[in-house]
Design a protein around this motif. Structure first.
Motif, PDB file in Angstrom:
ATOM      1  N   LEU A 155      56.285  17.760  -2.183  1.00 41.09           N
ATOM      2  CA  LEU A 155      54.807  17.751  -2.266  1.00 41.09           C
ATOM      3  C   LEU A 155      54.135  18.033  -0.919  1.00 41.09           C
ATOM      4  O   LEU A 155      52.905  18.102  -0.854  1.00 41.09           O
ATOM      5  N   LYS A 156      54.927  18.197   0.148  1.00 41.04           N
ATOM      6  CA  LYS A 156      54.315  18.471   1.462  1.00 41.04           C
ATOM      7  C   LYS A 156      53.471  19.750   1.365  1.00 41.04           C
ATOM      8  O   LYS A 156      53.938  20.791   0.892  1.00 41.04           O
ATOM      9  N   ASP A 157      52.217  19.628   1.784  1.00 40.37           N
ATOM     10  CA  ASP A 157      51.248  20.734   1.796  1.00 40.37           C
ATOM     11  C   ASP A 157      50.843  21.243   0.409  1.00 40.37           C
ATOM     12  O   ASP A 157      50.161  22.258   0.299  1.00 40.37           O
ATOM     13  N   LYS A 158      51.249  20.554  -0.659  1.00 41.84           N
ATOM     14  CA  LYS A 158      50.740  20.917  -1.990  1.00 41.84           C
ATOM     15  C   LYS A 158      49.318  20.357  -2.120  1.00 41.84           C
ATOM     16  O   LYS A 158      48.986  19.322  -1.517  1.00 41.84           O
ATOM     17  N   ASN A 159      48.490  21.058  -2.896  1.00 38.31           N
ATOM     18  CA  ASN A 159      47.083  20.672  -3.043  1.00 38.31           C
ATOM     19  C   ASN A 159      46.886  19.908  -4.345  1.00 38.31           C
ATOM     20  O   ASN A 159      47.053  20.484  -5.428  1.00 38.31           O
ATOM     21  N   ILE A 160      46.546  18.643  -4.221  1.00 43.59           N
ATOM     22  CA  ILE A 160      46.413  17.788  -5.410  1.00 43.59           C
ATOM     23  C   ILE A 160      44.962  17.300  -5.512  1.00 43.59           C
ATOM     24  O   ILE A 160      44.410  16.719  -4.569  1.00 43.59           O
ATOM     25  N   LEU A 161      44.387  17.549  -6.697  1.00 43.06           N
ATOM     26  CA  LEU A 161      43.005  17.157  -6.964  1.00 43.06           C
ATOM     27  C   LEU A 161      42.989  15.933  -7.894  1.00 43.06           C
ATOM     28  O   LEU A 161      43.763  15.878  -8.855  1.00 43.06           O
ATOM     29  N   ILE A 162      42.105  14.980  -7.590  1.00 41.85           N
ATOM     30  CA  ILE A 162      41.891  13.841  -8.499  1.00 41.85           C
ATOM     31  C   ILE A 162      40.444  13.930  -8.972  1.00 41.85           C
ATOM     32  O   ILE A 162      39.517  13.984  -8.150  1.00 41.85           O
ATOM     33  N   VAL A 163      40.260  13.977 -10.290  1.00 45.46           N
ATOM     34  CA  VAL A 163      38.910  14.111 -10.865  1.00 45.46           C
ATOM     35  C   VAL A 163      38.615  12.881 -11.707  1.00 45.46           C
ATOM     36  O   VAL A 163      39.448  12.489 -12.527  1.00 45.46           O
ATOM     37  N   GLY A 164      37.436  12.289 -11.524  1.00 46.25           N
ATOM     38  CA  GLY A 164      37.053  11.191 -12.416  1.00 46.25           C
ATOM     39  C   GLY A 164      36.516   9.986 -11.681  1.00 46.25           C
ATOM     40  O   GLY A 164      35.957  10.110 -10.590  1.00 46.25           O
ATOM     41  N   CYS A 190      33.993  14.251  -8.301  1.00 51.35           N
ATOM     42  CA  CYS A 190      33.365  13.330  -9.264  1.00 51.35           C
ATOM     43  C   CYS A 190      31.900  13.141  -8.874  1.00 51.35           C
ATOM     44  O   CYS A 190      31.482  13.593  -7.801  1.00 51.35           O
ATOM     45  N   PRO A 191      31.105  12.492  -9.719  1.00 52.70           N
ATOM     46  CA  PRO A 191      29.717  12.209  -9.320  1.00 52.70           C
ATOM     47  C   PRO A 191      29.699  11.353  -8.050  1.00 52.70           C
ATOM     48  O   PRO A 191      30.598  10.522  -7.847  1.00 52.70           O
ATOM     49  N   LEU A 192      28.656  11.533  -7.225  1.00 51.72           N
ATOM     50  CA  LEU A 192      28.526  10.762  -5.970  1.00 51.72           C
ATOM     51  C   LEU A 192      28.631   9.262  -6.224  1.00 51.72           C
ATOM     52  O   LEU A 192      29.198   8.528  -5.419  1.00 51.72           O
ATOM     53  N   SER A 193      28.084   8.820  -7.350  1.00 51.47           N
ATOM     54  CA  SER A 193      28.054   7.384  -7.646  1.00 51.47           C
ATOM     55  C   SER A 193      29.441   6.805  -7.888  1.00 51.47           C
ATOM     56  O   SER A 193      29.618   5.592  -7.885  1.00 51.47           O
ATOM     57  N   LEU A 194      30.445   7.663  -8.099  1.00 49.14           N
ATOM     58  CA  LEU A 194      31.804   7.167  -8.380  1.00 49.14           C
ATOM     59  C   LEU A 194      32.762   7.393  -7.207  1.00 49.14           C
ATOM     60  O   LEU A 194      33.975   7.326  -7.359  1.00 49.14           O
ATOM     61  N   ILE A 195      32.179   7.666  -6.006  1.00 47.90           N
ATOM     62  CA  ILE A 195      33.001   7.843  -4.800  1.00 47.90           C
ATOM     63  C   ILE A 195      32.961   6.553  -3.984  1.00 47.90           C
ATOM     64  O   ILE A 195      31.889   6.099  -3.586  1.00 47.90           O
ATOM     65  N   PRO A 196      34.119   5.950  -3.694  1.00 49.22           N
ATOM     66  CA  PRO A 196      34.111   4.734  -2.858  1.00 49.22           C
ATOM     67  C   PRO A 196      33.661   5.068  -1.430  1.00 49.22           C
ATOM     68  O   PRO A 196      33.959   6.148  -0.927  1.00 49.22           O
ATOM     69  N   LEU A 202      40.618   7.553   4.139  1.00 50.85           N
ATOM     70  CA  LEU A 202      41.936   7.647   3.499  1.00 50.85           C
ATOM     71  C   LEU A 202      42.489   9.074   3.544  1.00 50.85           C
ATOM     72  O   LEU A 202      43.425   9.408   2.804  1.00 50.85           O
ATOM     73  N   ASP A 203      41.902   9.931   4.397  1.00 44.49           N
ATOM     74  CA  ASP A 203      42.380  11.308   4.540  1.00 44.49           C
ATOM     75  C   ASP A 203      42.260  12.086   3.223  1.00 44.49           C
ATOM     76  O   ASP A 203      43.185  12.781   2.785  1.00 44.49           O
ATOM     77  N   VAL A 204      41.107  11.934   2.607  1.00 42.20           N
ATOM     78  CA  VAL A 204      40.815  12.603   1.333  1.00 42.20           C
ATOM     79  C   VAL A 204      39.536  13.398   1.513  1.00 42.20           C
ATOM     80  O   VAL A 204      38.581  12.898   2.109  1.00 42.20           O
ATOM     81  N   LYS A 205      39.499  14.635   0.991  1.00 41.42           N
ATOM     82  CA  LYS A 205      38.263  15.432   1.090  1.00 41.42           C
ATOM     83  C   LYS A 205      37.537  15.413  -0.258  1.00 41.42           C
ATOM     84  O   LYS A 205      38.172  15.302  -1.318  1.00 41.42           O
ATOM     85  N   ILE A 206      36.198  15.510  -0.156  1.00 47.09           N
ATOM     86  CA  ILE A 206      35.383  15.495  -1.379  1.00 47.09           C
ATOM     87  C   ILE A 206      34.944  16.930  -1.680  1.00 47.09           C
ATOM     88  O   ILE A 206      34.449  17.622  -0.784  1.00 47.09           O
ATOM     89  N   GLU A 207      35.135  17.391  -2.909  1.00 50.10           N
ATOM     90  CA  GLU A 207      34.613  18.704  -3.336  1.00 50.10           C
ATOM     91  C   GLU A 207      33.807  18.469  -4.611  1.00 50.10           C
ATOM     92  O   GLU A 207      34.375  18.207  -5.665  1.00 50.10           O
ATOM     93  N   ARG A 208      32.494  18.510  -4.506  1.00 51.79           N
ATOM     94  CA  ARG A 208      31.646  18.216  -5.672  1.00 51.79           C
ATOM     95  C   ARG A 208      31.677  19.349  -6.698  1.00 51.79           C
ATOM     96  O   ARG A 208      31.426  19.128  -7.876  1.00 51.79           O
ATOM     97  N   TYR A 245      32.063  17.352 -15.189  1.00 51.81           N
ATOM     98  CA  TYR A 245      33.389  16.995 -14.642  1.00 51.81           C
ATOM     99  C   TYR A 245      34.505  16.965 -15.677  1.00 51.81           C
ATOM    100  O   TYR A 245      35.673  16.808 -15.304  1.00 51.81           O
ATOM    101  N   GLY A 246      34.182  17.090 -16.963  1.00 50.20           N
ATOM    102  CA  GLY A 246      35.233  17.057 -17.982  1.00 50.20           C
ATOM    103  C   GLY A 246      36.080  18.323 -17.912  1.00 50.20           C
ATOM    104  O   GLY A 246      35.556  19.424 -17.706  1.00 50.20           O
ATOM    105  N   LEU A 247      37.391  18.183 -18.078  1.00 50.84           N
ATOM    106  CA  LEU A 247      38.282  19.348 -18.047  1.00 50.84           C
ATOM    107  C   LEU A 247      38.285  19.976 -19.436  1.00 50.84           C
ATOM    108  O   LEU A 247      38.656  19.318 -20.408  1.00 50.84           O
ATOM    109  N   ASP A 248      37.859  21.256 -19.519  1.00 48.38           N
ATOM    110  CA  ASP A 248      37.829  21.947 -20.805  1.00 48.38           C
ATOM    111  C   ASP A 248      38.307  23.386 -20.613  1.00 48.38           C
ATOM    112  O   ASP A 248      38.529  23.828 -19.479  1.00 48.38           O
ATOM    113  N   THR A 249      38.455  24.113 -21.722  1.00 51.52           N
ATOM    114  CA  THR A 249      39.014  25.477 -21.629  1.00 51.52           C
ATOM    115  C   THR A 249      38.086  26.397 -20.836  1.00 51.52           C
ATOM    116  O   THR A 249      38.569  27.288 -20.131  1.00 51.52           O
TER     117      THR A 249
END
Ligand code: CP
Length: 314
Positions: A155-164, A190-196, A202-208, A245-249
């Motif tokens: 997983l080194k240098d792989k790009n992993i997105l967390i949505v929700g 995710c929506p701004l209101s759901l970002i801690p 934590l070395d995480v970037k935000i992409e709205r 933010y929902g994942l759809d086709t």
């Protein structure tokens, strides 16, 4: 034999990269065993494990119980709704009473963050955190990263997105710790209101922009909106959330590349993800569930070895 650096599994935060690699190596061995016609080994036949679930669970509870039974352990299950906790007994007293019946290991799911840590300090047992409130869910992150590694390699240098719903998600925090240890690049969307508040530490970037985020990633882990942890709504309504933010086709076709789709479950189809995406070729959601048993067998086996419990030859 290689050993874990920890005596309990309280969270990914307390693990080293070498622990994760050891758990993955051991899980690969157990995955091969549970795919044989005879899925069971007598390895832990002399140990007894209690599963204490103070919050609802389908996957984690059944997965732990199957992992324990396939290792040959004796298993007792505790349900808070029918126990003396209802009469005012403390968590520590409850667990000390269970341990007095010669139980060796405790698997705990609890709504209060820090409950597994409390038990590790106040009882003489080996504790595994099966999810503590919105804090950590270490075996979920281990099975998620194991499933990613099976498909993407290192997983080194792989790009992993967390949505929700990152704010209320123990899965997000444990995944962030694990992915950082394994050297992946992490973005959340995710929506701004759901970002801690502390997310960027934590070395995480935000992409709205979800489309930009999906185009960037190799894999996306989609999280449920945890309404049970919200006193009021954090966005106008489910329809708007799912449009943005929902994942759809439509969104997946728009990015014109193949990405892996993960979801820890339970799924709210039509809110954070549509049925078409859940059932698409790139979804590894049921592989995650399968891998959960092997990962939990590995964690239990390695902790039992660390604690010098009696282990039989496989
Ligand atoms: N992923 C997960 O923890 O699911 P359960 O709540 O059903 O255990």
């Amino acid at each position: 034999m290689d050993k874990l650096s920890v005596d309990h599994l309280l969270g990914i935060k307390s693990l080293k990269k070498s622990d994760i690699n050891l758990i993955f190596k051991t899980a690969l061995h157990f995955k091969e065993i549970i795919n044989r016609p005879i899925k069971k080994v007598p390895t832990l036949r002399d140990i007894t494990i209690a599963n204490l679930f103070f919050e609802n669970s389908t996957r984690t509870k059944i997965s732990f119980e199957l992992a324990q039974k396939r290792l040959g352990a004796d298993v007792v299950n505790f349900s808070s709704s029918s126990s003396s906790v209802k009469k005012g007994e403390s968590l520590t007293d409850t667990v000390n009473n269970i341990l007095a019946m010669k139980v060796d290991m405790i698997v705990l799911r609890h709504p209060n963050p820090g409950s597994p840590l409390l038990l590790s300090k106040n009882t003489n047992s080996c504790i595994i955190n099966a999810g503590d409130g919105a804090h950590e869910h270490p075996t979920q992150a281990l099975l998620d990263c194991f499933s990613l590694t099976e498909n993407l390699g290192d997983l080194k240098d792989k790009n992993i997105l967390i949505v929700g719903d990152i704010l209320h998600s123990r899965v997000a925090l444990s995944n962030i710790y694990a992915l950082n240890l394994l050297g992946a690049n992490i973005k959340i969307s995710c929506p701004l209101s759901l970002i801690p508040r502390e997310i960027e530490s934590l070395d995480v970037k935000i992409e709205r922009d979800i489309i930009k985020a999906l185009k960037w990633c190799d894999a996306v882990n989609v999280l449920r909106v945890q309404k049970e942890r919200m006193e009021k709504s954090y966005f106008p309504n489910d329809r708007e959330y799912s449009m943005l933010y929902g994942l759809d086709t439509t969104k997946i076709n728009n990015i014109k590349k193949d990405i892996l789709i993960l979801h820890p479950g339970p799924i709210n189809r039509g809110v954070e993800i549509t049925s078409e995406i859940v059932e698409s070729n790139n979804s590894i959601i049921l592989d995650q569930v399968e891998n959960g048993v092997a990962i939990r067998m590995a964690v239990i086996y390695l902790l039992a070895s660390k604690m010098n419990f009696s282990i039989s030859e496989q």
